[in-house]
Design an enzyme around this catalytic site. Structure first.
Site, PDB file in Angstrom:
ATOM      1  CB  SER A 143     -35.985  39.753  21.725  1.00 18.36           C
ATOM      2  OG  SER A 143     -36.914  40.223  22.656  1.00 18.36           O
ATOM      3  CE1 TYR A 156     -32.238  41.318  25.129  1.00 14.64           C
ATOM      4  CE2 TYR A 156     -34.509  41.933  24.670  1.00 14.64           C
ATOM      5  CZ  TYR A 156     -33.523  40.974  24.733  1.00 14.64           C
ATOM      6  OH  TYR A 156     -33.808  39.667  24.398  1.00 14.64           O
TER       7      TYR A 156
END
Length: 180
Positions: A143, A156
């Site tokens: 990501s 995350y």
């Protein structure tokens, strides 16, 4: 089916929806036999139906990447049925948002277990097969948060920074075995 991946065997984790499902459909369109995995069997069934309707080759396996035995079994099943594993696309992931001082510890554990440990273990067991073959591809989906941290995404971001670290390490570690 004809295409750039004709005759290839490709495992995709987290393929019951989103990026994983779209990737599975596209990889099947290119001629690969696609092994789709996820915890969500209903979602996998829907993706498998789309692939079969388009005359693609697909196999579904229920896999929770938090469970090392599920991963070992998945690799074993695919190797035994098809004799090889050409590629693994590690896509399974979870996403929780919250400031660190109130972030739920269970969500932290799940984030790290799915997004980081699951990727690591899939790489580990796929590499064992691919090293013997002297070929293969491992694709780890990360990501932007794996390169640039943002507020309220500490867990995350940590998991995705870790995925980048695993990936960059494996580039060098597996190169002598023609694993990309």
């Amino acid at each position: 089916m004809k295409g750039a991946l004709l005759g290839k065997v490709v495992i995709i984790t987290g393929a019951s929806s989103g990026i994983g499902a779209a990737t599975a459909i596209r990889v099947a369109q290119e001629g690969a036999t696609v092994i789709i995995t996820a915890r969500n069997l209903r979602g996998l069934d829907g993706v498998a139906q789309k692939i079969r309707k388009a005359k693609g080759k697909v196999m579904s396996i229920k896999v929770d990447v938090k469970n090392e035995n599920d991963i070992k079994d998945m690799i074993s099943i695919v190797k035994n049925k098809f004799g090889k594993i050409d590629a693994v696309i590690n896509n399974a992931g979870v996403f929780y948002i919250g400031p660190i001082d109130t972030f739920d510890t269970q969500e932290l554990d799940e984030t790290l277990s799915v997004n980081l440990r699951g990727v690591y273990l899939c790489c580990k067991y796929a590499a064992q097969v691919m090293k013997k073959q002297k070929s293969g591809h491992i694709i780890n989906i990360s990501s932007g948060s794996g390169r640039v941290a943002r507020p309220d995404l500490s867990a995350y971001s940590a998991s995705k920074f870790g995925v980048m670290g695993i990936t960059e390490s494996l580039i060098h570690e597996l190169k002598p075995y023609n694993i990309k």
